[in-house]
Structures are given as C-alpha cells and as structure tokens.
Design a protein around this motif. Structure first.
Motif, PDB file in Angstrom:
ATOM      1  N   ALA A  90     -23.321  -9.600  18.708  1.00 39.80           N
ATOM      2  CA  ALA A  90     -24.364  -8.594  18.919  1.00 39.80           C
ATOM      3  C   ALA A  90     -25.457  -9.405  19.615  1.00 39.80           C
ATOM      4  N   ILE A  91     -26.091  -8.391  20.053  1.00 40.81           N
ATOM      5  CA  ILE A  91     -27.623  -8.794  20.675  1.00 40.81           C
ATOM      6  C   ILE A  91     -28.672  -7.860  20.463  1.00 40.81           C
ATOM      7  N   ASN A  92     -29.833  -8.054  20.588  1.00 44.88           N
ATOM      8  CA  ASN A  92     -31.280  -7.319  19.968  1.00 44.88           C
ATOM      9  C   ASN A  92     -31.046  -5.583  20.919  1.00 44.88           C
ATOM     10  N   GLY A  93     -31.333  -4.553  20.701  1.00 46.18           N
ATOM     11  CA  GLY A  93     -31.895  -3.714  21.077  1.00 46.18           C
ATOM     12  C   GLY A  93     -33.355  -3.557  21.610  1.00 46.18           C
ATOM     13  N   THR A  94     -33.748  -2.123  21.453  1.00 44.58           N
ATOM     14  CA  THR A  94     -34.989  -1.620  21.995  1.00 44.58           C
ATOM     15  C   THR A  94     -36.017  -1.716  21.862  1.00 44.58           C
ATOM     16  N   PHE A  95     -37.478  -1.110  21.698  1.00 45.68           N
ATOM     17  CA  PHE A  95     -38.537  -1.879  20.863  1.00 45.68           C
ATOM     18  C   PHE A  95     -38.861  -1.033  19.878  1.00 45.68           C
ATOM     19  N   PHE A  96     -39.746  -1.740  18.859  1.00 48.30           N
ATOM     20  CA  PHE A  96     -39.353  -1.030  17.527  1.00 48.30           C
ATOM     21  C   PHE A  96     -41.156  -1.589  17.045  1.00 48.30           C
ATOM     22  N   ASP A  97     -41.198  -0.794  15.960  1.00 44.91           N
ATOM     23  CA  ASP A  97     -42.913  -0.635  15.483  1.00 44.91           C
ATOM     24  C   ASP A  97     -42.540  -2.026  14.492  1.00 44.91           C
ATOM     25  N   ILE A  98     -42.901  -3.425  14.240  1.00 44.78           N
ATOM     26  CA  ILE A  98     -42.997  -3.883  13.464  1.00 44.78           C
ATOM     27  C   ILE A  98     -43.693  -4.024  12.464  1.00 44.78           C
ATOM     28  N   LYS A  99     -44.903  -3.205  12.295  1.00 48.24           N
ATOM     29  CA  LYS A  99     -45.537  -2.862  10.481  1.00 48.24           C
ATOM     30  C   LYS A  99     -44.917  -2.205  10.173  1.00 48.24           C
ATOM     31  N   ASN A 100     -44.232  -0.733  10.480  1.00 45.47           N
ATOM     32  CA  ASN A 100     -43.372   0.198  10.553  1.00 45.47           C
ATOM     33  C   ASN A 100     -41.966  -0.184  10.001  1.00 45.47           C
ATOM     34  N   GLY A 101     -41.471  -0.224  10.898  1.00 47.86           N
ATOM     35  CA  GLY A 101     -40.001  -0.628  11.146  1.00 47.86           C
ATOM     36  C   GLY A 101     -39.583   0.935  11.949  1.00 47.86           C
ATOM     37  N   GLY A 102     -38.405   0.682  12.303  1.00 46.01           N
ATOM     38  CA  GLY A 102     -37.640   1.975  13.344  1.00 46.01           C
ATOM     39  C   GLY A 102     -37.838   1.460  14.558  1.00 46.01           C
ATOM     40  N   SER A 103     -37.383   2.139  15.567  1.00 40.86           N
ATOM     41  CA  SER A 103     -37.394   2.440  16.988  1.00 40.86           C
ATOM     42  C   SER A 103     -38.677   2.667  17.728  1.00 40.86           C
TER      43      SER A 103
ATOM     44  N   GLY B  89     -39.060 -11.477  23.571  1.00 44.27           N
ATOM     45  CA  GLY B  89     -40.630 -11.925  22.933  1.00 44.27           C
ATOM     46  C   GLY B  89     -39.825 -12.760  22.018  1.00 44.27           C
ATOM     47  N   GLY B  90     -40.184 -12.921  20.971  1.00 45.09           N
ATOM     48  CA  GLY B  90     -39.516 -13.415  19.677  1.00 45.09           C
ATOM     49  C   GLY B  90     -37.864 -12.304  19.387  1.00 45.09           C
ATOM     50  N   SER B  91     -37.595 -10.887  19.694  1.00 45.77           N
ATOM     51  CA  SER B  91     -37.013 -10.388  19.803  1.00 45.77           C
ATOM     52  C   SER B  91     -35.144 -10.855  20.051  1.00 45.77           C
ATOM     53  N   THR B  92     -36.058 -11.863  21.179  1.00 44.44           N
ATOM     54  CA  THR B  92     -34.427 -11.825  21.876  1.00 44.44           C
ATOM     55  C   THR B  92     -33.265 -12.500  21.183  1.00 44.44           C
ATOM     56  N   THR B  93     -32.308 -12.624  20.770  1.00 45.27           N
ATOM     57  CA  THR B  93     -30.815 -12.557  19.761  1.00 45.27           C
ATOM     58  C   THR B  93     -29.949 -12.471  20.681  1.00 45.27           C
ATOM     59  N   LEU B  94     -28.942 -13.342  20.675  1.00 43.33           N
ATOM     60  CA  LEU B  94     -27.647 -13.238  20.960  1.00 43.33           C
ATOM     61  C   LEU B  94     -27.094 -13.963  19.712  1.00 43.33           C
ATOM     62  N   TRP B  95     -26.149 -12.607  18.663  1.00 43.81           N
ATOM     63  CA  TRP B  95     -25.335 -13.796  17.579  1.00 43.81           C
ATOM     64  C   TRP B  95     -23.582 -13.666  18.555  1.00 43.81           C
ATOM     65  N   VAL B  96     -22.822 -14.647  17.460  1.00 39.90           N
ATOM     66  CA  VAL B  96     -21.357 -14.432  17.788  1.00 39.90           C
ATOM     67  C   VAL B  96     -20.610 -15.061  17.218  1.00 39.90           C
ATOM     68  N   ARG B  97     -19.879 -14.604  16.397  1.00 43.20           N
ATOM     69  CA  ARG B  97     -19.281 -14.925  14.995  1.00 43.20           C
ATOM     70  C   ARG B  97     -18.519 -16.251  15.309  1.00 43.20           C
TER      71      ARG B  97
ATOM     72  N   TYR C  38     -31.778 -19.590  21.730  1.00 39.79           N
ATOM     73  CA  TYR C  38     -32.777 -20.531  20.675  1.00 39.79           C
ATOM     74  C   TYR C  38     -34.146 -19.478  20.530  1.00 39.79           C
ATOM     75  N   PRO C  39     -33.964 -18.831  19.607  1.00 35.83           N
ATOM     76  CA  PRO C  39     -34.775 -17.243  19.331  1.00 35.83           C
ATOM     77  C   PRO C  39     -36.269 -17.829  19.204  1.00 35.83           C
TER      78      PRO C  39
ATOM     79  N   GLY D  24     -35.262 -19.355  13.990  1.00 39.81           N
ATOM     80  CA  GLY D  24     -36.395 -18.403  14.633  1.00 39.81           C
ATOM     81  C   GLY D  24     -35.757 -16.922  14.883  1.00 39.81           C
ATOM     82  N   GLN D  25     -34.807 -16.270  14.213  1.00 44.24           N
ATOM     83  CA  GLN D  25     -34.547 -14.725  14.633  1.00 44.24           C
ATOM     84  C   GLN D  25     -35.832 -13.838  13.866  1.00 44.24           C
ATOM     85  N   ARG D  26     -36.136 -12.913  15.033  1.00 44.09           N
ATOM     86  CA  ARG D  26     -37.065 -11.541  14.784  1.00 44.09           C
ATOM     87  C   ARG D  26     -36.313 -10.935  13.612  1.00 44.09           C
ATOM     88  N   LYS D  27     -36.940 -10.020  13.214  1.00 36.86           N
ATOM     89  CA  LYS D  27     -35.851  -8.969  12.424  1.00 36.86           C
ATOM     90  C   LYS D  27     -36.489  -7.747  13.089  1.00 36.86           C
TER      91      LYS D  27
END
Length: 291
Positions: A99-112, A246-254, A264-265, A275-278
């Motif tokens: 998985a790789i992180n997706g598009t931009f989102f609301d850090i405070k309230n959640g959701g894209s 930014g802090g969202s950048t994450t590449l995950w592989v099982r 290296y998030p 250092g993954q960001r939610k």
C-alpha cells in the motif's frame, strides 16, 4: 560593456543549469538499484543517493513496479470517510500485500478533502477554496476500472469528477506528466520547496510505479515537484501524478523491515520506519479482488 556582461552571465547560468540537469540524469539512470520480487508481477526497487549527488542533495527513493502482463495484482482504494489510520492498518484491514498513502485529507476532522469515489459510491466531496476555486491537488485524478489504473486531467468543468465513467476515482495532484507531456507547474512554495513526496506513474507498456521520496532529514532532503517530475520521466513514465506527501509519505510492503514500512516516514522526525502519519485513504495492491 555592461549589457555584454549581463548576456555572458545569463549564458553561463543557463549552461551551468543545463549541465547540472544532465549530470543529475546520468547519476540517476546509472544508479544500481536494489531490486526484490514481493509478489506476482511486482518488484520493489530502492536506492539511497547518499553522496549529495542527486540535485546536489541526499535522496532516498523507493518504488514498486507492477508489470502490466499476466496475472497482475488487483488495485483498489482503501479508505475511511472520517477516521484516520496508518497506511499499514488500511493494508491489513483489506488483506493487501502492499500500500501507498493516497490523497490529501483533513488532519483535524478526518476524511479526504479531495473527491473520492469507491465502487461507484461517493465517499468524500471536494472541499473547495474561497470562491469555489479548486486546489492544485483537485485538478487531476487516479481512476480505476476493471483493474486498470489511469491518470486523467481536469477539463475545467465544475462537475468533471462526477461525470467520469470509472467506478473508482481519487482526485489528487498536481499532475506532473500526462500523455508524455510534462505539465507546467506553478511556482508556488508547495511546488518549489523540498518535501517528502509520493507519486504514481504509468509507463508506455502499462507498467505502474508507486513511488516515495523521503525528506526532512540529512539522509534525504526530499524533492520539489519540479525534481519529482524529472525523476518520474527518467524512470520512463509517460503519465505521473503527485499524491499527498510530507509526513504522510509511506510505502508499505508485507514482510519488509520490522513493520512492513519500506521508506523512512518523517512524522516522528527520526530516520527509521516508525514515523507513519495517519491518513484518510491509500492505494492498495492485493493478490485477489476477493480478499
């Protein structure tokens, strides 16, 4: 004499810039990438440019390449309309192998904050700026239909994304390359400054690239979007799009590293894999659509 001096100075600056770009491309193309098969038709490639030799900086780049032939992985969006989760959590919940992180989102309230449609159902609408203006990351889209991923450019219409025929649509951006033509990027700070970056690219043969560039660390400076566009082109992409970074950048592989995180998030300000960001959504790779 002064005019001649100005002309010579401008010429030397242009020549120096051209030479630097050529040197960067040679360094990049000749890099010895670490390559590992992680699933059917899917390889993980990584390289650390650690001698300040790419754009005069250290750069750590990781990407998955999915070959467009045979029994290739199933591509899907993982999401939650309100709750933010780590990229690996979305992957685990959906039985994905990557998985790789997706598009931009609301850090405070959640959701894209960008339009998201999954399996024909609208999950999130665009959160537009003042006067109803679109953000730079609302002017292009990743679309998936019948397990084919494409990148599309906003046509300027108000309801463009709602009129797209694909069942899965994720707006993001800025668009970097489309149909082998580099996009003209605005010279705003978001584009010019170096940050961790996430991108998706498509090669002429249909192979897909899911890429991260680490940043905000002495081991990897991160890239401007102008630099990111160059490396996507050097990797052979004829279409490419920027995702949330930014802090969202994450590449995950099982099965990779201690927790599956390949890059290296930067959200914990450490050079490690913790250092993954939610985030609100991700792009998943699965061995089967029924998983």
């Amino acid at each position: 004499m002064f005019k001649q001096f100005i002309c010579v100075t401008a010429f030397l600056a242009l020549f120096s810039s051209s030479f630097a770009q050529q040197a960067d491309s040679v360094v990049f193309v000749n890099a010895h990438w670490s390559k590992k098969k992680v699933s059917k038709r899917t390889h993980l490639l990584t390289h650390h440019f650690n001698e300040k030799n790419l754009f005069a900086a250290n750069q750590n780049i990781s990407y998955l390449e999915v070959k467009n032939r045979g029994e290739k992985p199933f591509i899907a969006f993982g999401f939650d309309p309100r709750v933010l989760k780590e990229t690996r959590t979305f992957a685990d919940e959906n039985n994905a192998f990557a998985a790789i992180n997706g598009t931009f989102f609301d850090i405070k309230n959640g959701g894209s904050v960008d339009y998201l449609r999954v399996n024909g159902q609208t999950v999130n609408e665009n959160q537009l700026g003042k006067g109803g203006n679109r953000a730079l990351h609302q002017r292009a889209a990743i679309v998936i239909d019948h397990n084919k991923l494409q990148i599309k450019k906003w046509d300027g219409s108000t309801d463009w994304e709602k009129n797209l025929g694909e069942s899965n649509v994720m707006l993001s951006g800025p668009l970097l390359i489309i149909n082998n033509q580099k996009e003209t990027l605005d010279t705003v700070a978001f584009n010019k400054l170096r940050h961790p970056r996430t991108a998706i690219g498509i090669k002429p043969n249909g192979n897909l690239l899911f890429l991260t560039v680490d940043g905000r660390n002495e081991n990897s400076d991160g890239m401007s979007l102008f630099e990111l566009s160059k490396i996507m082109s050097w990797l052979g992409c004829t279409s490419a799009i920027n995702l949330d970074g930014g802090g969202s950048t994450t590449l995950w592989v099982r099965g990779q590293n201690e927790n599956g995180v390949v890059n290296y998030p930067s959200d914990n300000k450490k050079w490690d894999h913790n250092g993954q960001r939610k985030v609100a959504n991700v792009i998943l790779l699965k061995t089967s659509p029924k998983q």
